[in-house]
Motif scaffolding. Structure first.
Motif, mmCIF file in Angstrom:
data_model
loop_
_atom_site.group_PDB
_atom_site.id
_atom_site.type_symbol
_atom_site.label_atom_id
_atom_site.label_comp_id
_atom_site.label_asym_id
_atom_site.label_seq_id
_atom_site.Cartn_x
_atom_site.Cartn_y
_atom_site.Cartn_z
ATOM 1 N N ALA A 65 -1.959 -11.258 -8.046
ATOM 2 C CA ALA A 65 -0.944 -10.411 -8.675
ATOM 3 C C ALA A 65 -1.496 -9.147 -9.315
ATOM 4 C CB ALA A 65 -0.174 -11.239 -9.703
ATOM 5 N N ASP A 66 -2.815 -9.062 -9.447
ATOM 6 C CA ASP A 66 -3.398 -7.824 -9.984
ATOM 7 C C ASP A 66 -3.887 -6.912 -8.855
ATOM 8 O OD1 ASP A 66 -5.319 -9.599 -9.246
ATOM 9 O OD2 ASP A 66 -6.580 -9.368 -11.021
ATOM 10 N N GLU A 67 -3.457 -7.186 -7.636
ATOM 11 C CA GLU A 67 -3.809 -6.351 -6.485
ATOM 12 C C GLU A 67 -2.522 -5.682 -6.008
ATOM 13 O OE1 GLU A 67 -5.814 -8.979 -3.771
ATOM 14 O OE2 GLU A 67 -7.292 -9.559 -5.279
ATOM 15 N N LEU A 68 -2.310 -4.462 -6.462
ATOM 16 C CA LEU A 68 -0.989 -3.854 -6.368
ATOM 17 C C LEU A 68 -0.785 -2.799 -5.278
ATOM 18 C CD1 LEU A 68 -0.503 -3.617 -10.217
ATOM 19 C CD2 LEU A 68 0.443 -5.329 -8.679
ATOM 20 N N PRO A 69 -1.836 -2.299 -4.615
ATOM 21 C CA PRO A 69 -1.571 -1.287 -3.572
ATOM 22 C C PRO A 69 -0.597 -1.767 -2.498
ATOM 23 C CG PRO A 69 -3.886 -1.264 -4.129
ATOM 24 C CD PRO A 69 -3.279 -2.443 -4.853
#
Ligand SMILES: [Zn+2]
Length: 371
Positions: free
Chosen positions: A41-45
């Motif tokens: 969830a902290d990988e937003l691209p």
């Protein structure tokens, strides 16, 4: 377009989360593609890329160009997205259990293998339908208790009957790269070209329980084990697309990535119209055996000599670790000649922490033949 809500079981009294997905085209009528973003969830691209892809699909749907169904899950992990700790957003692991959100998806192979020959014939399409039905039954047999297990199940259900699954991730700081199982490389090579990836890493060994592996791996394993009298197509081409680094959130770049995904969907026949001309080939793939992880041998301040994208020699200093108490400077040397494709932007490292990864060029035996 239809928005579908899947409610996750309550983790706590008074709280209920839902998983939302966007469904374009017609269900059960033609090929199906499933794309999800931000399972970590902290990988937003990937979320931003889907934001742009959504607009393209809406135009295609309005123009009647969609064949079959395309499903988007732009925020595939509402549990991780809601996590916060000391003003940080830890999205790779569930804080409650410590589990990696992208592990422990269903390994269908052992569940399907037993007695499979008795259910299959000489019609490849019929065999594909039979295997998918058995996969669905395996998922229906699950009775998850935790919110996390229920999330995994719902994501698997959405992807289950897809011909194509793309799981959009990113790394800390990284080049655009792609992970997949080796048997899918011929099908994925055009995707790599459209995206212009800098590296492809292929897995040729069974095992692993990431989402992508769960979706795709049992197909090539079963197909390889069955005899020629019982042909089984690769029912689901699956890949993990690593959209550079966590900080790489840029409208222009995301728009180009979305256009590349759209072009690939056109090429595969999910969307009508002419796919754009094929860009030039990307560098030949590596396997996991060519990948070297570089960790800190000792604690210290991290000072880097090389940035992501650098071609490095074996023995070349990548960075140094400084301990001002011991008055010690420890150079960290590259274990291989190759491409520095992932780096973790640590300023201080504890012993054993991963600092960067290199795809080794020297290990020619580890390279995958494209023949
Ligand atoms: Zn990830």
């Amino acid at each position: 377009m239809e928005i579908v809500s899947r409610v996750l079981p309550q983790a706590s009294i008074g709280m209920r989360r839902e998983l939302l997905s966007l469904h374009y085209g017609r269900r059960g009528d033609g090929p199906k593609a499933y794309l999800q973003a931000s399972l970590h969830a902290d990988e937003l691209p990937g979320m931003l890329v889907i934001h742009h892809l959504r607009r393209l699909l809406e135009q295609a749907e309005a123009a009647g160009l969609l064949r079959g169904e395309i499903v988007l899950a732009p925020a595939a992990n509402p549990i991780g997205l809601a996590q916060a700790l000391l003003h940080q957003q830890p999205g790779r692991f569930e804080l409650r259990s410590g589990e990696n959100f992208n592990r422990r998806f269903t390994d269908f192979h052992p569940l399907l293998r037993s007695g499979l020959e008795d259910c299959l014939g000489n019609d490849a399409d019929a065999n594909l339908r039979t295997v998918r039905a058995r996969m669905r039954a395996a998922l229906d047999a699950q009775a998850p208790v935790t919110e996390l297990d229920a999330l995994r199940l719902e994501l698997s259900r959405m992807a289950l009957d897809s011909d194509l699954v793309l799981d959009l991730h990113c790394d800390s700081q990284a080049l655009l790269h792609l992970y997949a199982d080796a048997p899918f490389w011929p099908a994925l090579e055009p995707l790599a070209r459209y995206l212009g990836v800098a590296a492809v890493v292929l897995n040729d060994e069974p095992g692993g329980t990431t989402f992508e592996e769960s979706c795709g791996q049992s197909w090539w394993r079963l197909a390889g084990e069955l005899g020629p009298a019982q042909p089984l197509p690769l029912g689901c081409v699956a890949a993990t697309v690593e959209l550079r680094g966590q900080g790489d959130l840029d409208h222009g770049q995301a728009r180009r990535d979305a256009e590349a995904l759209y072009a690939y969907l056109q090429l595969r026949g999910h969307i009508g119209g002419c796919a754009p001309a094929m860009p030039p080939p990307v560098p030949a793939p590596w396997t996991w055996r060519g990948m070297a992880s570089v960790s800190a041998p000792t604690p210290g301040l991290v000072l880097r000599h090389c940035v992501v994208g650098a071609e490095v020699k074996r023995g070349q200093p990548l960075l140094e670790l400084i301990d001002p108490l011991e008055n010690r400077v420890t150079p960290v040397l590259s274990p291989a000649e190759g491409l520095l494709y992932v780096s973790h932007p640590l300023r201080y490292a504890q012993a054993g922490m991963e600092l960067c990864r290199i795809l080794g060029r020297a290990d020619a035996s580890a390279r995958v033949s494209l023949a």
